[in-house]
Design a protein around this motif. Sequence first.
Motif, PDB file in Angstrom:
ATOM      1  N   ALA A 153      -6.000   3.454   4.551  1.00  0.00           N
ATOM      2  CA  ALA A 153      -5.782   2.414   3.546  1.00  0.00           C
ATOM      3  C   ALA A 153      -6.556   1.178   3.968  1.00  0.00           C
ATOM      4  O   ALA A 153      -7.130   1.126   5.070  1.00  0.00           O
ATOM      5  N   THR A 154      -6.583   0.186   3.109  1.00  0.00           N
ATOM      6  CA  THR A 154      -7.211  -1.083   3.467  1.00  0.00           C
ATOM      7  C   THR A 154      -6.141  -2.030   3.988  1.00  0.00           C
ATOM      8  O   THR A 154      -5.035  -2.116   3.437  1.00  0.00           O
ATOM      9  N   ASP A 155      -6.465  -2.752   5.052  1.00  0.00           N
ATOM     10  CA  ASP A 155      -5.539  -3.739   5.612  1.00  0.00           C
ATOM     11  C   ASP A 155      -5.629  -5.035   4.809  1.00  0.00           C
ATOM     12  O   ASP A 155      -6.417  -5.135   3.854  1.00  0.00           O
ATOM     13  N   PRO A 156      -4.831  -6.063   5.159  1.00  0.00           N
ATOM     14  CA  PRO A 156      -4.875  -7.307   4.377  1.00  0.00           C
ATOM     15  C   PRO A 156      -6.238  -7.971   4.327  1.00  0.00           C
ATOM     16  O   PRO A 156      -6.523  -8.737   3.404  1.00  0.00           O
ATOM     17  N   GLY A 157      -7.102  -7.667   5.279  1.00  0.00           N
ATOM     18  CA  GLY A 157      -8.452  -8.226   5.260  1.00  0.00           C
ATOM     19  C   GLY A 157      -9.453  -7.393   4.500  1.00  0.00           C
ATOM     20  O   GLY A 157     -10.626  -7.762   4.397  1.00  0.00           O
ATOM     21  N   GLY A 158      -9.027  -6.230   3.987  1.00  0.00           N
ATOM     22  CA  GLY A 158      -9.906  -5.368   3.203  1.00  0.00           C
ATOM     23  C   GLY A 158     -10.612  -4.298   4.002  1.00  0.00           C
ATOM     24  O   GLY A 158     -11.411  -3.541   3.438  1.00  0.00           O
TER      25      GLY A 158
ATOM     26  N   SER B  92      -1.377   3.707  12.564  1.00  0.00           N
ATOM     27  CA  SER B  92      -1.691   2.779  13.658  1.00  0.00           C
ATOM     28  C   SER B  92      -1.463   1.336  13.236  1.00  0.00           C
ATOM     29  O   SER B  92      -0.945   0.517  13.999  1.00  0.00           O
ATOM     30  N   HIS B  93      -1.866   1.014  12.012  1.00  0.00           N
ATOM     31  CA  HIS B  93      -1.646  -0.349  11.496  1.00  0.00           C
ATOM     32  C   HIS B  93      -0.155  -0.657  11.434  1.00  0.00           C
ATOM     33  O   HIS B  93       0.278  -1.766  11.805  1.00  0.00           O
ATOM     34  N   ALA B  94       0.636   0.319  10.996  1.00  0.00           N
ATOM     35  CA  ALA B  94       2.078   0.099  10.906  1.00  0.00           C
ATOM     36  C   ALA B  94       2.699  -0.095  12.279  1.00  0.00           C
ATOM     37  O   ALA B  94       3.593  -0.935  12.457  1.00  0.00           O
ATOM     38  N   ARG B  95       2.231   0.658  13.266  1.00  0.00           N
ATOM     39  CA  ARG B  95       2.740   0.482  14.637  1.00  0.00           C
ATOM     40  C   ARG B  95       2.412  -0.909  15.158  1.00  0.00           C
ATOM     41  O   ARG B  95       3.251  -1.572  15.773  1.00  0.00           O
ATOM     42  N   GLY B  96       1.189  -1.351  14.911  1.00  0.00           N
ATOM     43  CA  GLY B  96       0.757  -2.631  15.458  1.00  0.00           C
ATOM     44  C   GLY B  96       1.312  -3.838  14.743  1.00  0.00           C
ATOM     45  O   GLY B  96       1.246  -4.960  15.276  1.00  0.00           O
ATOM     46  N   HIS B  97       1.846  -3.644  13.544  1.00  0.00           N
ATOM     47  CA  HIS B  97       2.355  -4.780  12.750  1.00  0.00           C
ATOM     48  C   HIS B  97       3.792  -4.516  12.294  1.00  0.00           C
ATOM     49  O   HIS B  97       4.207  -4.961  11.230  1.00  0.00           O
ATOM     50  N   GLN B  98       4.540  -3.825  13.131  1.00  0.00           N
ATOM     51  CA  GLN B  98       5.893  -3.402  12.763  1.00  0.00           C
ATOM     52  C   GLN B  98       6.751  -4.550  12.243  1.00  0.00           C
ATOM     53  O   GLN B  98       7.457  -4.417  11.241  1.00  0.00           O
ATOM     54  N   HIS B  99       6.703  -5.686  12.908  1.00  0.00           N
ATOM     55  CA  HIS B  99       7.602  -6.794  12.555  1.00  0.00           C
ATOM     56  C   HIS B  99       7.134  -7.584  11.347  1.00  0.00           C
ATOM     57  O   HIS B  99       7.795  -8.536  10.937  1.00  0.00           O
ATOM     58  N   GLU B 100       6.026  -7.151  10.751  1.00  0.00           N
ATOM     59  CA  GLU B 100       5.519  -7.813   9.542  1.00  0.00           C
ATOM     60  C   GLU B 100       5.489  -6.875   8.343  1.00  0.00           C
ATOM     61  O   GLU B 100       4.883  -7.209   7.320  1.00  0.00           O
TER      62      GLU B 100
ATOM     63  N   ARG C 272       0.829  -1.203   0.000  1.00  0.00           N
ATOM     64  CA  ARG C 272       0.000   0.000   0.000  1.00  0.00           C
ATOM     65  C   ARG C 272       0.866   1.255   0.000  1.00  0.00           C
ATOM     66  O   ARG C 272       1.929   1.297   0.619  1.00  0.00           O
ATOM     67  N   TYR C 273       0.381   2.276  -0.702  1.00  0.00           N
ATOM     68  CA  TYR C 273       0.986   3.592  -0.553  1.00  0.00           C
ATOM     69  C   TYR C 273       0.864   4.042   0.902  1.00  0.00           C
ATOM     70  O   TYR C 273      -0.103   3.701   1.601  1.00  0.00           O
ATOM     71  N   VAL C 274       1.849   4.815   1.358  1.00  0.00           N
ATOM     72  CA  VAL C 274       1.813   5.332   2.722  1.00  0.00           C
ATOM     73  C   VAL C 274       0.922   6.576   2.724  1.00  0.00           C
ATOM     74  O   VAL C 274       1.349   7.690   2.398  1.00  0.00           O
ATOM     75  N   ARG C 275      -0.333   6.349   3.069  1.00  0.00           N
ATOM     76  CA  ARG C 275      -1.356   7.386   3.113  1.00  0.00           C
ATOM     77  C   ARG C 275      -2.102   7.261   4.449  1.00  0.00           C
ATOM     78  O   ARG C 275      -2.110   6.184   5.064  1.00  0.00           O
TER      79      ARG C 275
ATOM     80  N   ARG D 236     -10.932  -0.747   6.115  1.00  0.00           N
ATOM     81  CA  ARG D 236     -10.284   0.562   6.139  1.00  0.00           C
ATOM     82  C   ARG D 236      -9.669   0.801   7.510  1.00  0.00           C
ATOM     83  O   ARG D 236     -10.313   0.596   8.537  1.00  0.00           O
ATOM     84  N   VAL D 237      -8.399   1.237   7.526  1.00  0.00           N
ATOM     85  CA  VAL D 237      -7.690   1.438   8.790  1.00  0.00           C
ATOM     86  C   VAL D 237      -6.878   2.720   8.724  1.00  0.00           C
ATOM     87  O   VAL D 237      -6.585   3.245   7.647  1.00  0.00           O
ATOM     88  N   ASP D 238      -6.534   3.223   9.916  1.00  0.00           N
ATOM     89  CA  ASP D 238      -5.530   4.271  10.026  1.00  0.00           C
ATOM     90  C   ASP D 238      -4.174   3.616   9.778  1.00  0.00           C
ATOM     91  O   ASP D 238      -3.765   2.728  10.532  1.00  0.00           O
ATOM     92  N   LEU D 239      -3.455   4.032   8.724  1.00  0.00           N
ATOM     93  CA  LEU D 239      -2.274   3.284   8.311  1.00  0.00           C
ATOM     94  C   LEU D 239      -1.133   3.403   9.315  1.00  0.00           C
ATOM     95  O   LEU D 239      -0.396   2.439   9.533  1.00  0.00           O
TER      96      LEU D 239
END
Length: 463
Positions: free
Chosen positions: A332-337, A344-352, A326-329, A339-342
């Motif tokens: 965005a949509t997460d892997p499940g489709g 926050s998603h990046a913080r919560g899934h840093q190691h992935e 995903r573009y860093v915006r 809509r998320v705050d990107l």
Amino acid sequence: MTTTTSPHTPPRSRLGHAYGEQLARNGSAGRPTAAALESATLRLAYQDRFLDGPAFLGGSELRTLVGDLHTVYGLLRSLPERGFGGSVTALAAAVGLEPSQAALITRSARTGSLLPLGRADLYHDGSGFKLLEFNITSALGGFENADINRAMLAYPPLDAFVTRHRLRYEDTLGHMVRTMYAECAANIPAGRAPVVAVVDTVENFAVVGPRLRVFAEKLADFGVEGIACDLGEITYPNGRATVAGRTVDVVFRYFLPEDLTDPVAAAQLEPLLTAVERGGLGLFSRLDAELYGNKGTLAMLSDEEHRDRYDAAELACLDRILPWTRYVRPRATDPGGSRVDLLSHARGHQHELILKPTLLHGGNGIIAGWTVDPAEWESRVASAMDGPFVLQRRVRPTAEPFPDGAGGVRELFLNWGLYLSARGTEEDGYAGGFVRGSADPAVGVVSMGSGATVGCVFHGGDS
């Protein structure tokens, strides 16, 4: 590093397993890398960093993979029509190119043709190959691929194994030259060898010039008179590109759009493009090739919001081969489709997750979330917000068996560089490849820059 005296049963490479068994059964006298280490060409490219054995691709998995890569290539080339009203300029702006770069790319797209040529960088995660990047350009490296194959075949146990299993390899440089001939057919002279200048910017040539000179010399094997030079060495008497007194028929481009933000390089490019537009010079490949190989275009294919652009077969291919990108915006949509705050998603899934700039090459600027602390990760992602960056889901490469040079087998994690060219009556579109191997499964990117060693690829067999 894990080393054993008997090979592991790998999840993918039946041929790799069989080769390890042969070495264990019959011994492994001699040095597999001896011929590679004696080759001045290969030492210039890779120093002494060679794997003790090749990687193998079974025939059926290669056919499936090449088919998927051609599908992805076709989708990338169709992005202007599918999402931007047919405008190359609009796509260039969307992936973050500066207006000056977008103008050059749009201008170049109006001349000549652009045929499939690219290098897919892939990991195999145990279930299938995943496409990390798709480099679509003439500046692909890989012109020594077949030299590695030939050097490794000087090792008798491997030569016997390849013969027994009727394995093959492709000469990547030969595919490049054939593509160049097809794209620049109007500029290939009849009755004499074409003069082809392998060209980079002045700044880049100071570093890569020795290797590009080898490249130019190797073109003689394909009936081409090659010259390696920088942009500043080309003059244009009577509008014809000339280097050291020789009129050039085709420029084999090694400079990239990111190099042309320098005003001096951009000025040196201007008469070259004018000569191309007037029909007196071929350019291989066109500058717009870089647009389709931009990391941002993979994010467009991956994005959940664009799935209505593709048919069922195309979606199945994308689901097989593309990791979530995903573009860093801000949203965005997460892997499940969903809509998320990107951020926050990046913080919560840093190691992935891995953060990549869309406009740089060679691994420059990439940050793997699992290699930095949380504060740096959050800062990097926040700084990239709304800029030319993508986040990509981490792909964990599965271990592959390789000889360890001491009679055993070790597990390595591979970054596959597989080349694509145009399909034809007798061509399936596979143009050879090489691998980079690391013993560290947590390395950010398996690359020469991170300490990987390099090996060749053989293909064939029944699986």
